[in-house]
Design a protein around this motif. Sequence first.
Motif, PDB file in Angstrom:
ATOM      1  N   GLU A 144      57.460  54.574  44.505  1.00  0.00           N
ATOM      2  CA  GLU A 144      57.431  55.562  45.585  1.00  0.00           C
ATOM      3  C   GLU A 144      57.314  56.966  44.997  1.00  0.00           C
ATOM      4  O   GLU A 144      57.611  57.190  43.828  1.00  0.00           O
ATOM      5  N   MET A 145      56.903  57.913  45.814  1.00  0.00           N
ATOM      6  CA  MET A 145      56.835  59.314  45.402  1.00  0.00           C
ATOM      7  C   MET A 145      58.255  59.823  45.154  1.00  0.00           C
ATOM      8  O   MET A 145      59.213  59.341  45.755  1.00  0.00           O
ATOM      9  N   ALA A 146      58.331  60.806  44.288  1.00  0.00           N
ATOM     10  CA  ALA A 146      59.630  61.394  43.959  1.00  0.00           C
ATOM     11  C   ALA A 146      59.410  62.819  43.487  1.00  0.00           C
ATOM     12  O   ALA A 146      58.314  63.182  43.062  1.00  0.00           O
ATOM     13  N   SER A 147      60.467  63.614  43.563  1.00  0.00           N
ATOM     14  CA  SER A 147      60.435  64.985  43.058  1.00  0.00           C
ATOM     15  C   SER A 147      61.811  65.379  42.553  1.00  0.00           C
ATOM     16  O   SER A 147      62.833  64.901  43.052  1.00  0.00           O
ATOM     17  N   PHE A 148      61.792  66.254  41.563  1.00  0.00           N
ATOM     18  CA  PHE A 148      62.998  66.955  41.144  1.00  0.00           C
ATOM     19  C   PHE A 148      62.929  68.342  41.761  1.00  0.00           C
ATOM     20  O   PHE A 148      61.843  68.884  41.999  1.00  0.00           O
ATOM     21  N   LEU A 159      55.919  64.348  41.141  1.00  0.00           N
ATOM     22  CA  LEU A 159      55.362  63.286  40.307  1.00  0.00           C
ATOM     23  C   LEU A 159      53.873  63.516  40.092  1.00  0.00           C
ATOM     24  O   LEU A 159      53.352  63.290  39.005  1.00  0.00           O
ATOM     25  N   PHE A 160      53.182  64.008  41.127  1.00  0.00           N
ATOM     26  CA  PHE A 160      51.754  64.294  41.057  1.00  0.00           C
ATOM     27  C   PHE A 160      51.486  65.665  41.659  1.00  0.00           C
ATOM     28  O   PHE A 160      52.168  66.071  42.588  1.00  0.00           O
ATOM     29  N   ASP A 161      50.473  66.342  41.168  1.00  0.00           N
ATOM     30  CA  ASP A 161      50.062  67.619  41.744  1.00  0.00           C
ATOM     31  C   ASP A 161      49.210  67.323  42.976  1.00  0.00           C
ATOM     32  O   ASP A 161      48.087  66.849  42.865  1.00  0.00           O
ATOM     33  N   MET A 162      49.772  67.593  44.140  1.00  0.00           N
ATOM     34  CA  MET A 162      49.069  67.329  45.393  1.00  0.00           C
ATOM     35  C   MET A 162      48.695  68.635  46.080  1.00  0.00           C
ATOM     36  O   MET A 162      48.528  68.684  47.291  1.00  0.00           O
ATOM     37  N   SER A 163      48.527  69.699  45.303  1.00  0.00           N
ATOM     38  CA  SER A 163      48.232  71.004  45.881  1.00  0.00           C
ATOM     39  C   SER A 163      46.794  71.143  46.338  1.00  0.00           C
ATOM     40  O   SER A 163      46.461  72.098  47.019  1.00  0.00           O
ATOM     41  N   GLU A 164      45.936  70.207  45.978  1.00  0.00           N
ATOM     42  CA  GLU A 164      44.534  70.181  46.403  1.00  0.00           C
ATOM     43  C   GLU A 164      43.822  71.499  46.158  1.00  0.00           C
ATOM     44  O   GLU A 164      43.168  72.050  47.034  1.00  0.00           O
ATOM     45  N   MET A 214      56.162  66.597  36.969  1.00  0.00           N
ATOM     46  CA  MET A 214      57.171  66.015  36.091  1.00  0.00           C
ATOM     47  C   MET A 214      56.617  65.818  34.683  1.00  0.00           C
ATOM     48  O   MET A 214      57.309  66.082  33.705  1.00  0.00           O
ATOM     49  N   SER A 215      55.374  65.338  34.591  1.00  0.00           N
ATOM     50  CA  SER A 215      54.820  65.036  33.272  1.00  0.00           C
ATOM     51  C   SER A 215      54.577  66.290  32.442  1.00  0.00           C
ATOM     52  O   SER A 215      54.605  66.239  31.216  1.00  0.00           O
ATOM     53  N   GLY A 216      54.377  67.423  33.085  1.00  0.00           N
ATOM     54  CA  GLY A 216      54.095  68.666  32.378  1.00  0.00           C
ATOM     55  C   GLY A 216      55.307  69.560  32.192  1.00  0.00           C
ATOM     56  O   GLY A 216      55.167  70.713  31.788  1.00  0.00           O
ATOM     57  N   THR A 217      56.499  69.046  32.490  1.00  0.00           N
ATOM     58  CA  THR A 217      57.710  69.856  32.424  1.00  0.00           C
ATOM     59  C   THR A 217      58.792  69.088  31.673  1.00  0.00           C
ATOM     60  O   THR A 217      59.064  67.932  31.992  1.00  0.00           O
ATOM     61  N   THR A 218      59.401  69.731  30.698  1.00  0.00           N
ATOM     62  CA  THR A 218      60.493  69.084  29.969  1.00  0.00           C
ATOM     63  C   THR A 218      61.831  69.414  30.627  1.00  0.00           C
ATOM     64  O   THR A 218      61.955  70.404  31.357  1.00  0.00           O
ATOM     65  N   ILE A 219      62.798  68.594  30.333  1.00  0.00           N
ATOM     66  CA  ILE A 219      64.141  68.801  30.884  1.00  0.00           C
ATOM     67  C   ILE A 219      64.689  70.155  30.451  1.00  0.00           C
ATOM     68  O   ILE A 219      65.216  70.915  31.259  1.00  0.00           O
ATOM     69  N   GLU A 220      64.543  70.478  29.150  1.00  0.00           N
ATOM     70  CA  GLU A 220      65.109  71.724  28.639  1.00  0.00           C
ATOM     71  C   GLU A 220      64.433  72.971  29.208  1.00  0.00           C
ATOM     72  O   GLU A 220      64.988  74.062  29.138  1.00  0.00           O
ATOM     73  N   GLU A 221      63.267  72.825  29.828  1.00  0.00           N
ATOM     74  CA  GLU A 221      62.610  73.967  30.483  1.00  0.00           C
ATOM     75  C   GLU A 221      63.303  74.341  31.790  1.00  0.00           C
ATOM     76  O   GLU A 221      63.213  75.490  32.224  1.00  0.00           O
ATOM     77  N   VAL A 222      63.944  73.381  32.438  1.00  0.00           N
ATOM     78  CA  VAL A 222      64.499  73.649  33.772  1.00  0.00           C
ATOM     79  C   VAL A 222      66.018  73.523  33.860  1.00  0.00           C
ATOM     80  O   VAL A 222      66.607  73.975  34.836  1.00  0.00           O
TER      81      VAL A 222
END
Length: 178
Positions: free
Chosen positions: A44-48, A63-68, A76-84
């Motif tokens: 399923e879709m998810a977000s932090f 989870l995916f860039d849906m900004s069209e 999520m894939s382009g962001t590390t935990i320590e960045e946020v």
Amino acid sequence: MIYRFRAILDATDDVFRDIEIDGSASLEDFHNVLTQSFQLPGDEMASFYSSDEDWNQNEEFSLFDMSEGAIPARTMSGTTIEEVVTTEKPQLIYIYDFLSMWTFLLELADVAGPQDGVAYPQVIFSIGELPDSAPDKEFEADPRFADETGGDEEFRGDIDDGDDDFYDEQTFDDYDLY
């Protein structure tokens, strides 16, 4: 550095996991650990969301860039935990399955060096099982938009407000649609 989080299901019963994960791991890696540790299907879709101390949602990491093509969203894939997540901003909100709204409150408990011989990520403590369905949520209106009685009267309109003239005066023929 190794980040130790407590991931708590936003519910009345105690359901949580303590997870250790490398701070340089992506949020997508963290998402995968969360779905596995709570035995969610993972399809399923998810977000932090970054969060303040009152658990208000801020910036989304999807989870995916849906900004069209609009302003690109952080993924999520382009962001590390320590960045946020930092010791000054130790909270995240994780929402899985936007129809069921499984909501988890994630709080940084500790940051430490890795231990020799330990494979990360790892679940170090687990309490409770996920219920069969997501807990119901009670959504509250933003108090900035409420009137003195606690309602949203200025934003509510009566469907039958007696202004039928608007619809009598205009028809679709009045507009050049093509």
